[in-house]
Write an enzyme that holds these catalytic residues in place. Structure first.
Site, PDB file in Angstrom:
ATOM      1  N   MET A 172     -27.164  -9.105   3.389  1.00 53.87           N
ATOM      2  CA  MET A 172     -26.999  -9.259   4.794  1.00 53.87           C
ATOM      3  C   MET A 172     -27.765  -8.888   5.880  1.00 53.87           C
ATOM      4  O   MET A 172     -28.741  -7.929   5.499  1.00 53.87           O
ATOM      5  CB  MET A 172     -25.582  -8.870   5.073  1.00 53.87           C
ATOM      6  CG  MET A 172     -24.588  -9.314   4.033  1.00 53.87           C
ATOM      7  SD  MET A 172     -24.186 -10.982   4.273  1.00 53.87           S
ATOM      8  CE  MET A 172     -23.075 -10.958   5.604  1.00 53.87           C
ATOM      9  N   CYS A 173     -27.711  -9.285   6.976  1.00 52.18           N
ATOM     10  CA  CYS A 173     -28.674  -8.981   7.976  1.00 52.18           C
ATOM     11  C   CYS A 173     -27.849  -8.538   9.269  1.00 52.18           C
ATOM     12  O   CYS A 173     -26.817  -8.459   9.390  1.00 52.18           O
ATOM     13  CB  CYS A 173     -29.327 -10.373   8.513  1.00 52.18           C
ATOM     14  SG  CYS A 173     -29.996 -11.169   6.780  1.00 52.18           S
ATOM     15  N   GLU A 174     -28.568  -8.484  10.192  1.00 54.15           N
ATOM     16  CA  GLU A 174     -28.103  -8.294  11.552  1.00 54.15           C
ATOM     17  C   GLU A 174     -28.686  -9.161  12.748  1.00 54.15           C
ATOM     18  O   GLU A 174     -29.674  -9.153  12.868  1.00 54.15           O
ATOM     19  CB  GLU A 174     -28.190  -6.859  12.216  1.00 54.15           C
ATOM     20  CG  GLU A 174     -27.177  -5.769  11.065  1.00 54.15           C
ATOM     21  CD  GLU A 174     -26.396  -4.862  11.814  1.00 54.15           C
ATOM     22  OE1 GLU A 174     -26.310  -4.750  13.190  1.00 54.15           O
ATOM     23  OE2 GLU A 174     -26.213  -3.900  11.075  1.00 54.15           O
TER      24      GLU A 174
END
Lengths: 254, 254
Positions: free
Chosen positions: B1-3
């Site tokens: 996942m990323c932000e």
């Protein structure tokens, strides 16, 4: 007028030395204080650092002269505004997508009567003659090739064949790259040099700085640098003639 | 996942404080070490700084936390790779041109079975599900509107209506901007806060840093910040629900 800088290399190469020279011309040794931009490729990816402020005063530009980001293709520009106001949307280089590649473009010069050049779906964002001419070239490429050519060399050759038509509208010095190829077209002023083994010491024209490329390179490295005016004072730069184009592929003039 | 990080403002505003917090998550307080990017608009112009290296170690990212570049719309992303290798062509945010505007997009999440989504002329450059979904959205926009809508609000509302379809393929948290509007769509995790007078002191969650916005702003300033997780520990962030979209226009939630 503006100044252009291009680099084409067969291995990822940093551009600190060349960009140091160009940056000086952005408000210090040259009058090009209306913005600057650098686009550089890594593989098919590209990123563009732009700033509508003078490169000579820009902290970001300073960082790029010290921070050894490596690339195989670079297009850089420092601007002295003539067509279109000072602002990010008018700051070169411009990047657009076509056929699953990023195409990056910078222009030095000024064109008259450019507004009637058709751009098709490649609508212009800013107000410059330069971006308009870029959108026109992309539109003509799409008209010429119903699908992406197998090798983009054919596309660059087609663009080169269109450049005299743009030159007829004024001054049209061009750099265009897809990350593999880099096309230079000379309308008034453009120079290039290819560096390869045996590498030697190069001396910047715009500041008191030498670099010994022999310490920075391997025997296989080939790097071509294209600039409005030669960036070094002790290398033999090729002088391009008006109406002449030169294509580079991974460092080599082709 | 990323932000994800987005910002929308009614006056040009610097993003040093928010980006400081995000940067820490790029390899220090968070695991998102596979690249980072920041795109920011000034007028219709946009520039994107990207780096496939961790933001926490990046000299360019460090500079952006200290150098008060001002913008009215920002889209930033730090990446933990899942679909597509680490490299510049897979680093968010992605920017494309449509209807004479630059559209900038970043995605947090992962999509299955995305390869069959039609993209029309908006061919994908890299290998990510994210870029593919962006090209799909642009293609659908072009199909929906035969010409640019008078106000891009209609275009953003149409994109928002397509997001549940993408969410059905996995996780699809989105930020999309044209420089005036900023659309946030929440699939799993997204928060936002609007700051306006009377401004107070904000405290970053990821490092020991306070800022007194009252000293940095005027009474007319309105700034909204959107982030995967709240960036400050002493402000009331709105928690977005799965399937919810929120559009911002020059700082205000609309």
């Amino acid at each position: 007028m503006c100044e252009l800088l291009g680099m084409s290399a067969n291995v990822p190469t940093d551009f600190c030395f060349s960009f140091k020279g160009l940056r000086e011309r952005g408000g210090k040794t040259g009058p090009h204080k209306d913005g600057w931009g650098v686009a550089f490729y890594q593989g098919k990816g590209v990123t563009t650092f732009k700033d509508p402020n003078p490169s000579y005063q820009s902290e970001i530009a300073r960082l790029l002269t010290d921070y050894p980001i490596k690339t195989t293709a670079l297009v850089a520009h420092i601007r002295q505004a003539n067509s279109g106001g000072i602002g990010l949307e008018n700051t070169h280089p411009f990047t657009r997508t076509l056929w699953g590649r990023y195409w990056t473009y910078a222009h030095n010069g000024q064109l008259k009567d450019f507004a009637s050049l058709p751009v098709g779906q490649h609508q212009v964002v800013g107000q410059t003659d330069s971006e308009h001419a870029f959108c026109y070239l992309l539109h003509r490429l799409e008209q010429q090739f119903s699908q992406a050519p197998e090798d983009n060399k054919a596309a660059f050759e087609f663009v080169a064949s269109l450049c005299p038509e743009l030159q007829a509208l004024g001054v049209f010095n061009l750099l265009l790259s897809d990350g593999e190829y880099l096309l230079a077209y000379c309308s008034t002023k453009l120079h290039w040099v290819t560096r390869r083994a045996p590498f030697g010491v190069a001396r910047l024209s715009d500041m008191d700085l030498d670099i010994d490329f022999a310490k920075e390179t391997t025997a296989q490295d080939v790097v071509s640098v294209i600039a409005t005016m030669p960036l070094t004072s002790n290398e033999q730069w090729q002088v391009m003639q008006s109406g002449q184009s030169q294509l580079f592929y991974l460092g080599e003039a082709v």
